[in-house]
Write a protein that holds these residues in place. Structure first.
Motif, PDB file in Angstrom:
ATOM      1  N   SER A  24     -26.319   0.598  -4.541  1.00  0.00           N
ATOM      2  CA  SER A  24     -27.763   0.726  -4.694  1.00  0.00           C
ATOM      3  C   SER A  24     -28.349   1.098  -3.345  1.00  0.00           C
ATOM      4  CB  SER A  24     -28.378  -0.577  -5.209  1.00  0.00           C
ATOM      5  OG  SER A  24     -28.163  -1.624  -4.279  1.00  0.00           O
ATOM      6  N   VAL A  25     -29.642   1.466  -3.330  1.00  0.00           N
ATOM      7  CA  VAL A  25     -30.296   1.823  -2.071  1.00  0.00           C
ATOM      8  C   VAL A  25     -31.606   1.049  -1.942  1.00  0.00           C
ATOM      9  CG1 VAL A  25     -29.276   4.120  -2.015  1.00  0.00           C
ATOM     10  CG2 VAL A  25     -31.520   3.799  -3.090  1.00  0.00           C
ATOM     11  N   GLY A  26     -32.112   0.988  -0.727  1.00  0.00           N
ATOM     12  CA  GLY A  26     -33.396   0.347  -0.489  1.00  0.00           C
ATOM     13  C   GLY A  26     -33.325  -0.905   0.356  1.00  0.00           C
ATOM     14  N   GLY A  27     -32.124  -1.385   0.645  1.00  0.00           N
ATOM     15  CA  GLY A  27     -31.990  -2.627   1.405  1.00  0.00           C
ATOM     16  C   GLY A  27     -31.767  -2.438   2.889  1.00  0.00           C
ATOM     17  N   VAL A  28     -31.508  -1.193   3.310  1.00  0.00           N
ATOM     18  CA  VAL A  28     -31.240  -0.919   4.725  1.00  0.00           C
ATOM     19  C   VAL A  28     -32.456  -0.247   5.350  1.00  0.00           C
ATOM     20  CG1 VAL A  28     -29.780   0.314   6.377  1.00  0.00           C
ATOM     21  CG2 VAL A  28     -28.756  -0.688   4.319  1.00  0.00           C
ATOM     22  N   ARG A  29     -32.934  -0.793   6.456  1.00  0.00           N
ATOM     23  CA  ARG A  29     -34.076  -0.218   7.157  1.00  0.00           C
ATOM     24  C   ARG A  29     -33.593   0.702   8.277  1.00  0.00           C
ATOM     25  NH1 ARG A  29     -38.606  -4.269   8.903  1.00  0.00           N
ATOM     26  NH2 ARG A  29     -39.876  -2.400   8.591  1.00  0.00           N
ATOM     27  N   LEU A  30     -34.286   1.812   8.416  1.00  0.00           N
ATOM     28  CA  LEU A  30     -33.981   2.788   9.455  1.00  0.00           C
ATOM     29  C   LEU A  30     -35.023   2.681  10.563  1.00  0.00           C
ATOM     30  CD1 LEU A  30     -32.628   5.268  10.732  1.00  0.00           C
ATOM     31  CD2 LEU A  30     -33.940   6.697   9.126  1.00  0.00           C
ATOM     32  N   MET A  31     -34.564   2.339  11.758  1.00  0.00           N
ATOM     33  CA  MET A  31     -35.437   2.281  12.929  1.00  0.00           C
ATOM     34  C   MET A  31     -35.274   3.552  13.748  1.00  0.00           C
ATOM     35  SD  MET A  31     -35.271  -0.316  16.202  1.00  0.00           S
ATOM     36  CE  MET A  31     -36.303  -1.585  15.454  1.00  0.00           C
ATOM     37  N   ALA A  32     -36.388   4.149  14.156  1.00  0.00           N
ATOM     38  CA  ALA A  32     -36.377   5.272  15.086  1.00  0.00           C
ATOM     39  C   ALA A  32     -36.569   4.718  16.499  1.00  0.00           C
ATOM     40  CB  ALA A  32     -37.485   6.260  14.747  1.00  0.00           C
ATOM     41  N   VAL A  33     -35.563   4.906  17.336  1.00  0.00           N
ATOM     42  CA  VAL A  33     -35.612   4.378  18.706  1.00  0.00           C
ATOM     43  C   VAL A  33     -36.310   5.394  19.602  1.00  0.00           C
ATOM     44  CG1 VAL A  33     -34.244   3.588  20.667  1.00  0.00           C
ATOM     45  CG2 VAL A  33     -33.534   3.014  18.332  1.00  0.00           C
ATOM     46  N   THR A  34     -37.406   4.964  20.219  1.00  0.00           N
ATOM     47  CA  THR A  34     -38.300   5.892  20.918  1.00  0.00           C
ATOM     48  C   THR A  34     -38.154   5.856  22.440  1.00  0.00           C
ATOM     49  OG1 THR A  34     -40.059   4.229  20.802  1.00  0.00           O
ATOM     50  CG2 THR A  34     -39.981   5.877  19.052  1.00  0.00           C
ATOM     51  N   LYS A  35     -37.064   5.324  22.929  1.00  0.00           N
ATOM     52  CA  LYS A  35     -36.812   5.292  24.374  1.00  0.00           C
ATOM     53  C   LYS A  35     -36.897   6.702  24.962  1.00  0.00           C
ATOM     54  CE  LYS A  35     -33.226   3.948  27.706  1.00  0.00           C
ATOM     55  NZ  LYS A  35     -31.870   3.376  27.852  1.00  0.00           N
ATOM     56  N   THR A  36     -37.719   6.879  25.970  1.00  0.00           N
ATOM     57  CA  THR A  36     -37.986   8.144  26.691  1.00  0.00           C
ATOM     58  C   THR A  36     -38.767   9.163  25.878  1.00  0.00           C
ATOM     59  OG1 THR A  36     -36.025   9.509  26.160  1.00  0.00           O
ATOM     60  CG2 THR A  36     -35.772   7.854  27.911  1.00  0.00           C
ATOM     61  N   ILE A  37     -39.130   8.852  24.637  1.00  0.00           N
ATOM     62  CA  ILE A  37     -39.834   9.814  23.781  1.00  0.00           C
ATOM     63  C   ILE A  37     -41.339   9.655  23.985  1.00  0.00           C
ATOM     64  CG2 ILE A  37     -40.152  10.652  21.432  1.00  0.00           C
ATOM     65  CD1 ILE A  37     -37.271  10.907  22.528  1.00  0.00           C
ATOM     66  N   GLU A  38     -42.021  10.772  24.199  1.00  0.00           N
ATOM     67  CA  GLU A  38     -43.454  10.734  24.480  1.00  0.00           C
ATOM     68  C   GLU A  38     -44.276  10.567  23.198  1.00  0.00           C
ATOM     69  OE1 GLU A  38     -44.733  10.478  27.476  1.00  0.00           O
ATOM     70  OE2 GLU A  38     -42.696  10.501  28.287  1.00  0.00           O
ATOM     71  N   GLU A  39     -45.502  10.118  23.379  1.00  0.00           N
ATOM     72  CA  GLU A  39     -46.358   9.760  22.244  1.00  0.00           C
ATOM     73  C   GLU A  39     -46.580  10.885  21.235  1.00  0.00           C
ATOM     74  OE1 GLU A  39     -46.739   8.798  25.326  1.00  0.00           O
ATOM     75  OE2 GLU A  39     -47.824   6.902  25.535  1.00  0.00           O
ATOM     76  N   PRO A  40     -46.831  12.137  21.636  1.00  0.00           N
ATOM     77  CA  PRO A  40     -47.042  13.182  20.621  1.00  0.00           C
ATOM     78  C   PRO A  40     -45.828  13.378  19.708  1.00  0.00           C
ATOM     79  CG  PRO A  40     -47.840  13.929  22.754  1.00  0.00           C
ATOM     80  CD  PRO A  40     -47.084  12.658  23.015  1.00  0.00           C
ATOM     81  N   VAL A  41     -44.640  13.232  20.260  1.00  0.00           N
ATOM     82  CA  VAL A  41     -43.428  13.366  19.442  1.00  0.00           C
ATOM     83  C   VAL A  41     -43.305  12.183  18.488  1.00  0.00           C
ATOM     84  CG1 VAL A  41     -40.918  13.617  19.488  1.00  0.00           C
ATOM     85  CG2 VAL A  41     -42.307  14.667  21.283  1.00  0.00           C
ATOM     86  N   ILE A  42     -43.605  10.981  18.990  1.00  0.00           N
ATOM     87  CA  ILE A  42     -43.558   9.799  18.124  1.00  0.00           C
ATOM     88  C   ILE A  42     -44.588   9.927  17.001  1.00  0.00           C
ATOM     89  CG2 ILE A  42     -43.778   7.293  18.027  1.00  0.00           C
ATOM     90  CD1 ILE A  42     -43.044   7.259  21.030  1.00  0.00           C
ATOM     91  N   ALA A  43     -45.763  10.441  17.322  1.00  0.00           N
ATOM     92  CA  ALA A  43     -46.789  10.655  16.295  1.00  0.00           C
ATOM     93  C   ALA A  43     -46.268  11.595  15.219  1.00  0.00           C
ATOM     94  CB  ALA A  43     -48.060  11.211  16.927  1.00  0.00           C
ATOM     95  N   GLY A  44     -45.515  12.619  15.627  1.00  0.00           N
ATOM     96  CA  GLY A  44     -44.913  13.524  14.651  1.00  0.00           C
ATOM     97  C   GLY A  44     -43.892  12.828  13.782  1.00  0.00           C
ATOM     98  N   ALA A  45     -43.141  11.896  14.378  1.00  0.00           N
ATOM     99  CA  ALA A  45     -42.164  11.133  13.599  1.00  0.00           C
ATOM    100  C   ALA A  45     -42.859  10.244  12.574  1.00  0.00           C
ATOM    101  CB  ALA A  45     -41.301  10.292  14.538  1.00  0.00           C
ATOM    102  N   ILE A  46     -43.960   9.616  12.978  1.00  0.00           N
ATOM    103  CA  ILE A  46     -44.719   8.788  12.039  1.00  0.00           C
ATOM    104  C   ILE A  46     -45.268   9.645  10.907  1.00  0.00           C
ATOM    105  CG2 ILE A  46     -46.795   7.363  11.801  1.00  0.00           C
ATOM    106  CD1 ILE A  46     -46.248   6.408  14.712  1.00  0.00           C
ATOM    107  N   GLU A  47     -45.738  10.836  11.244  1.00  0.00           N
ATOM    108  CA  GLU A  47     -46.224  11.754  10.215  1.00  0.00           C
ATOM    109  C   GLU A  47     -45.101  12.157   9.260  1.00  0.00           C
ATOM    110  OE1 GLU A  47     -48.390  16.141   9.913  1.00  0.00           O
ATOM    111  OE2 GLU A  47     -48.321  15.083  11.829  1.00  0.00           O
ATOM    112  N   ALA A  48     -43.865  12.217   9.789  1.00  0.00           N
ATOM    113  CA  ALA A  48     -42.710  12.588   8.963  1.00  0.00           C
ATOM    114  C   ALA A  48     -42.234  11.441   8.081  1.00  0.00           C
ATOM    115  CB  ALA A  48     -41.565  13.061   9.858  1.00  0.00           C
ATOM    116  N   GLY A  49     -42.731  10.225   8.329  1.00  0.00           N
ATOM    117  CA  GLY A  49     -42.368   9.106   7.472  1.00  0.00           C
ATOM    118  C   GLY A  49     -41.793   7.895   8.165  1.00  0.00           C
TER     119      GLY A  49
END
Length: 231
Positions: A24-49
């Motif tokens: 089954s699916v839905g029990g594993v959480r995916l974390m995006a690690v933002t070390k060294t990543i600037e805010e505009p790129v992170i904002a794009g990741a949030i927009e992507a889901g």
């Protein structure tokens, strides 16, 4: 590939690994690690889901939290916490995944009392017994959990690990398997004030193997954001 395409591909791989391991699916959480990543790129990741973010440094976490719209998102501290940064970590993090000593846990508790809040935490386990890494040794973990569970303000949610980097999957698999066994053993004891529901292990190079061995939270950076440029 675009950031959105990379994120969606990683998410697809997470779901495939989870289905293969558990049916089954839905029990594993995916974390995006933002070390060294600037805010505009992170904002794009949030927009992507992306809805779960991980930062290694407290100052970076605080800066990015203040600059980004994190509505509906969580931001966890996943790096070593220095004692002089504890107040800021408790103020800004949604979870501290890297509680690697009783001293750190006690400092978090004291700040929680001062700030009148509760902090979900994971205990970091040094499963590979690497002297260069932080964390409790496996045989120390249960006693540490029992002690920290009595600290006001700390909500123990589970365990986290960063195993040694190894080329051989079989050896990495062994460490993941040992972590899952420890997790299940503690979970089965139903210790007071401990919710053993999060097992955070697996990164860009091994998250599918980690899921196969029981991880339910994987921390992925370069597979989502691309290779990092360290300054």
């Amino acid at each position: 590939m675009t950031l959105r395409e990379r994120y969606e591909r990683v998410l697809e791989r997470v779901r495939e690994a989870e289905f293969h391991a558990r049916g089954s699916v839905g029990g594993v959480r995916l974390m995006a690690v933002t070390k060294t990543i600037e805010e505009p790129v992170i904002a794009g990741a949030i927009e992507a889901g992306v809805r779960l973010l991980g930062e290694n440094r407290v100052q970076e976490l605080a800066r990015k939290r203040s600059a980004l719209d994190l509505t509906g998102c969580e931001m966890h501290l996943i790096g070593h916490l220095q004692s002089n940064k504890t107040a800021l970590a408790v103020q800004c993090a949604d979870m501290i995944q890297s509680v690697d000593s009783i001293r750190v846990a006690r400092a978090i508790s004291a700040e929680c009392v001062k700030q009148n809040r509760e902090m979900p935490v994971l205990l970091e386990v040094n499963i590979g017994r690497d002297p260069a890494k932080f964390g409790f040794l496996p045989e120390e973990t249960q006693a540490a959990l029992a002690e920290i569970a009595a600290f006001p303000g700390t909500l123990i949610r589970g365990l986290m690990t960063v195993p040694p980097f190894l080329e051989e999957n079989a050896r990495t698999k062994k460490f993941f398997s040992q972590m899952f066994s420890l997790f299940l053993d503690i979970q089965g004891k139903k210790m007071d004030n401990i919710s053993m529901d999060v097992l955070s292990m697996g990164m860009s190079g091994d998250f599918e193997l980690a899921i196969a061995e029981g991880s339910n939270l994987v921390r992925v950076g370069s597979a989502i954001f691309g290779d990092r440029e360290y300054r």
